[in-house]
Design an enzyme around this catalytic site. Sequence first.
Site, PDB file in Angstrom:
ATOM      1  CG  ASN A 128      12.059  16.536  13.135  1.00  0.00           C
ATOM      2  OD1 ASN A 128      10.661  17.098  12.612  1.00  0.00           O
ATOM      3  ND2 ASN A 128      12.499  15.856  13.869  1.00  0.00           N
ATOM      4  CD1 TRP A 129      11.396  23.093  10.611  1.00  0.00           C
ATOM      5  CD2 TRP A 129       9.435  23.879   9.758  1.00  0.00           C
ATOM      6  NE1 TRP A 129      11.624  23.873   9.695  1.00  0.00           N
ATOM      7  CE2 TRP A 129      10.290  24.427   9.181  1.00  0.00           C
ATOM      8  CE3 TRP A 129       8.038  24.197   9.436  1.00  0.00           C
ATOM      9  CZ2 TRP A 129      10.117  25.512   8.350  1.00  0.00           C
ATOM     10  CZ3 TRP A 129       7.699  25.064   8.458  1.00  0.00           C
ATOM     11  CH2 TRP A 129       8.851  25.849   7.731  1.00  0.00           C
ATOM     12  CE  LYS A 130      12.067  17.519  17.160  1.00  0.00           C
ATOM     13  NZ  LYS A 130      12.731  17.068  18.463  1.00  0.00           N
ATOM     14  CG  HIS A 165      12.609  11.771  15.166  1.00  0.00           C
ATOM     15  ND1 HIS A 165      12.105  12.043  16.679  1.00  0.00           N
ATOM     16  CD2 HIS A 165      13.540  12.886  15.056  1.00  0.00           C
ATOM     17  CE1 HIS A 165      12.817  12.998  17.108  1.00  0.00           C
ATOM     18  NE2 HIS A 165      13.756  13.598  16.251  1.00  0.00           N
ATOM     19  CD  GLU A 183      10.656  14.418  19.228  1.00  0.00           C
ATOM     20  OE1 GLU A 183       9.964  14.589  18.321  1.00  0.00           O
ATOM     21  OE2 GLU A 183      11.541  14.854  19.760  1.00  0.00           O
ATOM     22  CD  GLU A 226      17.868  13.106  15.141  1.00  0.00           C
ATOM     23  OE1 GLU A 226      17.920  14.572  15.066  1.00  0.00           O
ATOM     24  OE2 GLU A 226      16.755  12.888  15.474  1.00  0.00           O
ATOM     25  N   GLY A 255      16.322  17.819  21.969  1.00  0.00           N
ATOM     26  CA  GLY A 255      15.823  18.978  22.968  1.00  0.00           C
ATOM     27  C   GLY A 255      16.073  19.214  24.282  1.00  0.00           C
ATOM     28  CB  SER A 289      21.129  19.999  21.908  1.00  0.00           C
ATOM     29  OG  SER A 289      19.776  19.708  22.686  1.00  0.00           O
ATOM     30  N   GLY A 349      16.240  20.324  15.352  1.00  0.00           N
ATOM     31  CA  GLY A 349      15.165  20.412  15.757  1.00  0.00           C
ATOM     32  C   GLY A 349      14.639  21.907  16.237  1.00  0.00           C
ATOM     33  N   GLY A 350      14.970  22.236  17.526  1.00  0.00           N
ATOM     34  CA  GLY A 350      14.764  23.692  17.892  1.00  0.00           C
ATOM     35  C   GLY A 350      15.439  24.808  17.262  1.00  0.00           C
TER      36      GLY A 350
HETATM   37  P1  PGA Z   1      16.681  19.062  18.649  1.00  0.00           P
HETATM   38  O1  PGA Z   1      16.030  18.088  18.016  1.00  0.00           O
HETATM   39  O2  PGA Z   1      17.717  19.862  17.690  1.00  0.00           O
HETATM   40  O3  PGA Z   1      15.871  19.951  19.445  1.00  0.00           O
HETATM   41  O4  PGA Z   1      17.556  18.540  19.829  1.00  0.00           O
HETATM   42  C1  PGA Z   1      16.785  17.353  17.206  1.00  0.00           C
HETATM   43  C2  PGA Z   1      15.804  16.316  16.507  1.00  0.00           C
HETATM   44  O5  PGA Z   1      14.639  15.787  17.258  1.00  0.00           O
HETATM   45  O6  PGA Z   1      15.828  15.944  15.365  1.00  0.00           O
END
Ligand code: PGA
Length: 260
Positions: A9-11, A102, A104, A174, A180, A220, A241-242
């Site tokens: 997930n590149w956001k 998600h 967010e 998640e 994050g 994470s 994500g990251g």
């Molecule tokens: P993260 O994000 O790996 O940076 O914690 C995961 C996500 O938001 O899907």
Amino acid sequence: MRKKIVAGNWKMNKLLPEAVSLVKDIGSLLVSTKMPQNTRLIVCPPNLYLSPLNNFLEIANLSEKISIGAQNCHQETKGAYTGEVSATMLAKLKIPYVILGHSERRAYFGEDSALLKAKVDQALTAGLQVIFCCGEKLDVREAGTHFELVGQQLQESLFHLSADDMKKVIIAYEPVWAIGTGVTASPAQAEEMHKHIRQLVAKKYDKSLADNTTILYGGSCKPTNADALFACPNVDGGLIGGASLKAASFVAILEALIKS
Ligand code: PGA
């Protein structure tokens, strides 16, 4: 046998040339990787890059190894919804996956269970496969009601689906406190929630459907903890994500999944 998946997930990250380079670099690292039949690698870039990247994957002969997903879609088919993108538009561009729910989107865009239910319906009707995110915030975990909360999220947005539609849903657990933050759920915490989710799916549908449902862990997840997380019997991969923003760490996570 259920599918194993690593999805990135590149956001809202990367400019177009960087996005193309990242996919190119992932492709180079995959040259000698034997993708097992049941394993998928998915990248979910910002909407603007879906088509260019899909075309690039085809030209570079990478579409066998890397698939594309969107990060969101609208709940209506078309109309006066300035700035939005419909599931049909994604499907027509041959985008096979969409992330929905998600944390967010829930936190910053006010997406609640009822809205997500409508989005899930819209995506499935258009022919997309849904990566549906669920997970609790820290206060809920501290109160010890995380199993109930996740159960409620599934009940309110997914469990109205027919068995045939439910088969097209990938669940991503998640925990919001792990996204994050660098804090990961322990393998034991991930496993107990994934097992709980699988039991809920079995109770609502049946054991065979539950056994075939892919349940990803997100929050994470990185090369240093992927082995331990993927060793859990109910963890079928990760939503990353990251660590998906660098080819080396993303592919290392895939390698951990293939090894598991
Ligand atoms: P993260 O994000 O790996 O940076 O914690 C995961 C996500 O938001 O899907």
